[in-house]
Design a protein around this motif. Sequence first.
Motif, PDB file in Angstrom:
ATOM      1  N   MET A  27       0.828  -1.209   0.000  1.00  0.00           N
ATOM      2  CA  MET A  27       0.000   0.000   0.000  1.00  0.00           C
ATOM      3  C   MET A  27       0.858   1.253   0.000  1.00  0.00           C
ATOM      4  O   MET A  27       2.045   1.207   0.292  1.00  0.00           O
ATOM      5  CB  MET A  27      -0.946   0.003   1.195  1.00  0.00           C
ATOM      6  CG  MET A  27      -0.244   0.064   2.518  1.00  0.00           C
ATOM      7  SD  MET A  27      -1.326  -0.157   3.918  1.00  0.00           S
ATOM      8  CE  MET A  27      -2.164   1.365   3.905  1.00  0.00           C
ATOM      9  N   ILE A  28       0.200   2.372  -0.337  1.00  0.00           N
ATOM     10  CA  ILE A  28       0.866   3.664  -0.368  1.00  0.00           C
ATOM     11  C   ILE A  28      -0.131   4.717   0.127  1.00  0.00           C
ATOM     12  O   ILE A  28      -1.341   4.572  -0.073  1.00  0.00           O
ATOM     13  CB  ILE A  28       1.371   3.994  -1.785  1.00  0.00           C
ATOM     14  CG1 ILE A  28       2.210   5.277  -1.800  1.00  0.00           C
ATOM     15  CG2 ILE A  28       0.233   4.044  -2.788  1.00  0.00           C
ATOM     16  CD1 ILE A  28       2.973   5.481  -3.100  1.00  0.00           C
ATOM     17  N   ALA A  29       0.356   5.733   0.797  1.00  0.00           N
ATOM     18  CA  ALA A  29      -0.496   6.844   1.244  1.00  0.00           C
ATOM     19  C   ALA A  29       0.143   8.140   0.782  1.00  0.00           C
ATOM     20  O   ALA A  29       1.356   8.333   0.941  1.00  0.00           O
ATOM     21  CB  ALA A  29      -0.640   6.834   2.762  1.00  0.00           C
ATOM     22  N   PHE A  30      -0.663   9.011   0.205  1.00  0.00           N
ATOM     23  CA  PHE A  30      -0.139  10.268  -0.308  1.00  0.00           C
ATOM     24  C   PHE A  30      -1.158  11.374  -0.137  1.00  0.00           C
ATOM     25  O   PHE A  30      -2.365  11.143  -0.033  1.00  0.00           O
ATOM     26  CB  PHE A  30       0.277  10.142  -1.780  1.00  0.00           C
ATOM     27  CG  PHE A  30      -0.778   9.567  -2.687  1.00  0.00           C
ATOM     28  CD1 PHE A  30      -1.676  10.387  -3.343  1.00  0.00           C
ATOM     29  CD2 PHE A  30      -0.854   8.203  -2.883  1.00  0.00           C
ATOM     30  CE1 PHE A  30      -2.650   9.863  -4.179  1.00  0.00           C
ATOM     31  CE2 PHE A  30      -1.822   7.658  -3.722  1.00  0.00           C
ATOM     32  CZ  PHE A  30      -2.714   8.487  -4.369  1.00  0.00           C
ATOM     33  N   ARG A  31      -0.650  12.590  -0.089  1.00  0.00           N
ATOM     34  CA  ARG A  31      -1.491  13.764   0.105  1.00  0.00           C
ATOM     35  C   ARG A  31      -2.255  14.075  -1.180  1.00  0.00           C
ATOM     36  O   ARG A  31      -1.704  14.029  -2.272  1.00  0.00           O
ATOM     37  CB  ARG A  31      -0.632  14.958   0.515  1.00  0.00           C
ATOM     38  CG  ARG A  31      -1.432  16.102   1.100  1.00  0.00           C
ATOM     39  CD  ARG A  31      -0.527  17.240   1.547  1.00  0.00           C
ATOM     40  NE  ARG A  31       0.345  16.903   2.656  1.00  0.00           N
ATOM     41  CZ  ARG A  31       0.011  17.065   3.932  1.00  0.00           C
ATOM     42  NH1 ARG A  31      -1.177  17.532   4.264  1.00  0.00           N
ATOM     43  NH2 ARG A  31       0.870  16.771   4.883  1.00  0.00           N
ATOM     44  N   SER A  32      -3.526  14.415  -1.037  1.00  0.00           N
ATOM     45  CA  SER A  32      -4.344  14.838  -2.176  1.00  0.00           C
ATOM     46  C   SER A  32      -3.867  16.202  -2.646  1.00  0.00           C
ATOM     47  O   SER A  32      -3.573  17.076  -1.833  1.00  0.00           O
ATOM     48  CB  SER A  32      -5.815  14.909  -1.764  1.00  0.00           C
ATOM     49  OG  SER A  32      -6.577  15.495  -2.794  1.00  0.00           O
ATOM     50  N   ILE A  33      -3.812  16.380  -3.939  1.00  0.00           N
ATOM     51  CA  ILE A  33      -3.381  17.662  -4.501  1.00  0.00           C
ATOM     52  C   ILE A  33      -4.478  18.718  -4.360  1.00  0.00           C
ATOM     53  O   ILE A  33      -4.229  19.850  -4.019  1.00  0.00           O
ATOM     54  CB  ILE A  33      -2.964  17.495  -5.976  1.00  0.00           C
ATOM     55  CG1 ILE A  33      -1.733  16.604  -6.055  1.00  0.00           C
ATOM     56  CG2 ILE A  33      -2.695  18.843  -6.633  1.00  0.00           C
ATOM     57  CD1 ILE A  33      -1.387  16.139  -7.444  1.00  0.00           C
ATOM     58  N   GLY A  34      -5.712  18.352  -4.620  1.00  0.00           N
ATOM     59  CA  GLY A  34      -6.821  19.302  -4.539  1.00  0.00           C
ATOM     60  C   GLY A  34      -7.806  18.890  -3.469  1.00  0.00           C
ATOM     61  O   GLY A  34      -8.999  18.809  -3.717  1.00  0.00           O
ATOM     62  N   GLY A  35      -7.317  18.611  -2.285  1.00  0.00           N
ATOM     63  CA  GLY A  35      -8.140  18.067  -1.217  1.00  0.00           C
ATOM     64  C   GLY A  35      -9.302  18.936  -0.790  1.00  0.00           C
ATOM     65  O   GLY A  35      -9.312  20.142  -1.002  1.00  0.00           O
ATOM     66  N   GLU A  36     -10.271  18.274  -0.171  1.00  0.00           N
ATOM     67  CA  GLU A  36     -11.488  18.940   0.298  1.00  0.00           C
ATOM     68  C   GLU A  36     -11.286  19.655   1.631  1.00  0.00           C
ATOM     69  O   GLU A  36     -12.183  20.346   2.088  1.00  0.00           O
ATOM     70  CB  GLU A  36     -12.600  17.909   0.454  1.00  0.00           C
ATOM     71  CG  GLU A  36     -12.968  17.226  -0.838  1.00  0.00           C
ATOM     72  CD  GLU A  36     -14.014  16.147  -0.635  1.00  0.00           C
ATOM     73  OE1 GLU A  36     -14.591  16.048   0.461  1.00  0.00           O
ATOM     74  OE2 GLU A  36     -14.255  15.413  -1.594  1.00  0.00           O
TER      75      GLU A  36
END
Length: 114
Positions: A27-36
């Motif tokens: 698995m991988i976790a990454f920050r959303s570019i256009g997050g809510e």
Amino acid sequence: MSENGCVSWKIASGKEESEVLYEEERMIAFRSIGGEAPAHVFVVPRDHVTSPAEIGQLSEGVAKRIFEVAPALAEKVDVAGSGYEFGINNGSDAGQEVFDLRAHVVGGRKMEMP
């Protein structure tokens, strides 16, 4: 994760940049570019499935790991103390825009239910 043009595969394979916050073999976790919200992290299995209906196709233990990693990610992006939303969108009516299974860790502001 298979090469099918999905954004998650591109990030996991290094073909597209993102702020990776956590990574392991399955698995991988990454920050959303256009997050809510100020903090919006995607937790994505490397096995490509499109929805919770296909969760049985994941490698053994991956679904459990998503739930185990989420609180640590909330700590990492500094929303664990104030609270965060953890969820999976399933289908267009639920707001799923990218059709791969991904969990969302969202916080940094007061969250409201629809």
